[in-house]
Design a protein around this motif. Structure first.
Motif, short mmCIF file in Angstrom:
data_model
loop_
_atom_site.label_atom_id
_atom_site.label_comp_id
_atom_site.label_asym_id
_atom_site.label_seq_id
_atom_site.Cartn_x
_atom_site.Cartn_y
_atom_site.Cartn_z
N GLU A 115 0.84 -1.19 0.00
CA GLU A 115 0.00 0.00 0.00
C GLU A 115 0.88 1.24 0.00
N GLU A 116 0.57 2.20 -0.84
CA GLU A 116 1.28 3.47 -0.87
C GLU A 116 1.33 4.07 0.53
N VAL A 149 -0.52 -0.37 -4.54
CA VAL A 149 -1.87 0.17 -4.69
C VAL A 149 -1.96 1.49 -3.94
N GLU A 150 -2.93 2.33 -4.32
CA GLU A 150 -3.06 3.64 -3.73
C GLU A 150 -3.35 3.55 -2.23
N GLY A 152 -5.08 3.69 1.14
CA GLY A 152 -6.48 3.45 1.43
C GLY A 152 -7.08 2.29 0.67
N HIS A 153 -6.32 1.68 -0.25
CA HIS A 153 -6.81 0.56 -1.04
C HIS A 153 -6.09 -0.75 -0.70
N GLY A 154 -5.43 -0.78 0.43
CA GLY A 154 -4.77 -2.00 0.89
C GLY A 154 -4.71 -1.95 2.40
N ASP A 155 -3.90 -2.79 2.98
CA ASP A 155 -3.76 -2.82 4.44
C ASP A 155 -2.29 -2.97 4.79
N TYR A 158 0.18 -7.13 1.59
CA TYR A 158 -0.36 -8.45 1.30
C TYR A 158 0.73 -9.24 0.58
#
Length: 353
Positions: A115-116, A149-150, A152-155, A158
């Motif tokens: 995640e970014e 990924v941008e 807020g679109h990951g954790d 992964y």
């Protein structure tokens, strides 16, 4: 009772209905919802005899060599927990899936989805843990991929790992080989991983330090196969816990399974935590344990070999396969009664691996 209106738009059901038109968390929990997703959506779409086996890893022949081939994705939260982290988990989990086919793991691929905004020091810590776990398991990370990924679109992070290994001659581990009379052995104390994750995620304290059992099981399986290659099936009871693995084996083999509840090794800390939270240890995830169905004539020797290995010193016979109630798992209680140990709908604690 207050007459203030409740806003229920953000609520979720912990045991969602099976005919839900959208994906819910239970579809990733390793229970009945996961099984239905695979059997009724993915398997018909992909087809193929190998996939139809639905094992922890696929056993395939290529160029005259029998290979085990497995993939898994890791989305655990938090990234680091007592006894390990997502890096250890990503290596050991796939190595263990290969080991459940009797294979000696050889190579892994590794895919990172970052995640970014995640700190480079965190990524480095995860990568270093993966490298150390791979070396300890005797496997090489041979290829990989990275995507970002941008925010807020990951954790955070992964990870996907895919592994291959060679299955020795004479080894044929699959639930269809289970027959009535087989002895059921679990390699050690259950529930440690799930409770360790819960303790740090929810900020709970149970009076003792509970460590995940995350470990690579290849060496333990080698010790068992050295006694006899005629083991019938092995499973590592991860999502859905021991109950899910036993139910999957019972359903695939068409046999019944009887376990003695008092013989299942549940450490006191796990039992106490589950009692407080209303959980059943049989359904709590493990990451360094296996359950084996062994022909009765080999059971004592296999049990001795397991107990001689550091990862099997608490190995215990907990039950047997039977003719009665095919496809069902039944537990005999300390009071002399019985109860059905059903396949869980979802997962008591999501995002544990």
């Amino acid at each position: 009772m207050s007459d203030t209106a409740l806003d229920i738009t953000g609520w979720t059901c912990p045991a969602p209905l099976r005919d839900r038109p959208r994906v819910v968390m239970g579809h990733g929990g390793g229970g009945a919802l996961s099984a239905e997703l695979v059997q009724h959506l993915f398997a018909p779409a992909f087809g193929g005899e190998v996939l139809a086996q639905l094992g922890d890893s696929a056993a395939v022949s290529l160029g005259g060599v029998r290979l085990a081939f497995s993939t898994d994705s890791y989305v655990v939260r938090p990234l680091f927990f007592p006894g390990g982290g997502i890096g250890d988990l990503a290596v050991n989990g796939t190595v263990n899936d290969l080991a459940m086919s009797g294979a000696e793991a050889a190579y892994l691929s590794c895919g990172f989805i970052l995640e970014e905004g995640v700190e480079m020091s965190v990524v480095a810590r995860v990568a270093e843990a993966m490298g150390a776990a791979a070396r300890a398991a005797g496997v090489e990370v041979a290829t990989g991929d990275t995507k970002v990924v941008e925010a807020g679109h990951g954790d955070g992070i992964y990870i996907n790992t895919t592994g291959i290994g060679i299955i020795p001659d004479g080894v044929d581990l699959r639930p269809q080989r289970v027959v009535p009379g087989d002895v059921v052995i679990v390699s050690g104390e259950i529930g440690l991983h799930g409770v360790a994750i819960m303790s740090v995620r929810e900020g709970l304290e149970f009076g003792v330090d509970i460590q995940s059992d995350c470990a690579a099981l290849g060496g333990l399986v080698r010790s068992m196969l050295a006694v006899t290659p005629d083991l019938h099936v092995l499973r590592d009871p991860t999502r859905g816990g021991l109950a899910a693995s036993l139910n999957e084996i019972a359903a695939a083999s068409g046999t019944g399974v009887v376990i003695h509840e008092g013989r299942v090794p549940v450490p006191a800390a796990v039992a106490n935590a589950c009692a407080i939270l209303g959980l059943d240890p049989l359904y709590v995830a493990n990451e360094g344990k296996l359950v084996a169905f062994v022909p009765r004539e080999h059971a004592d020797a296999v049990l001795d070999a397991m107990r001689a290995h550091p990862l099997g010193r608490h190995a215990t016979v907990i039950g047997e396969a039977v003719d009665a109630h095919p496809g069902l798992v039944v537990a005999r209680t300390a009071l002399g009664g019985t109860r059905v140990v059903d396949l869980p709908i979802g997962e008591q604690l999501p995002r544990i691996c």
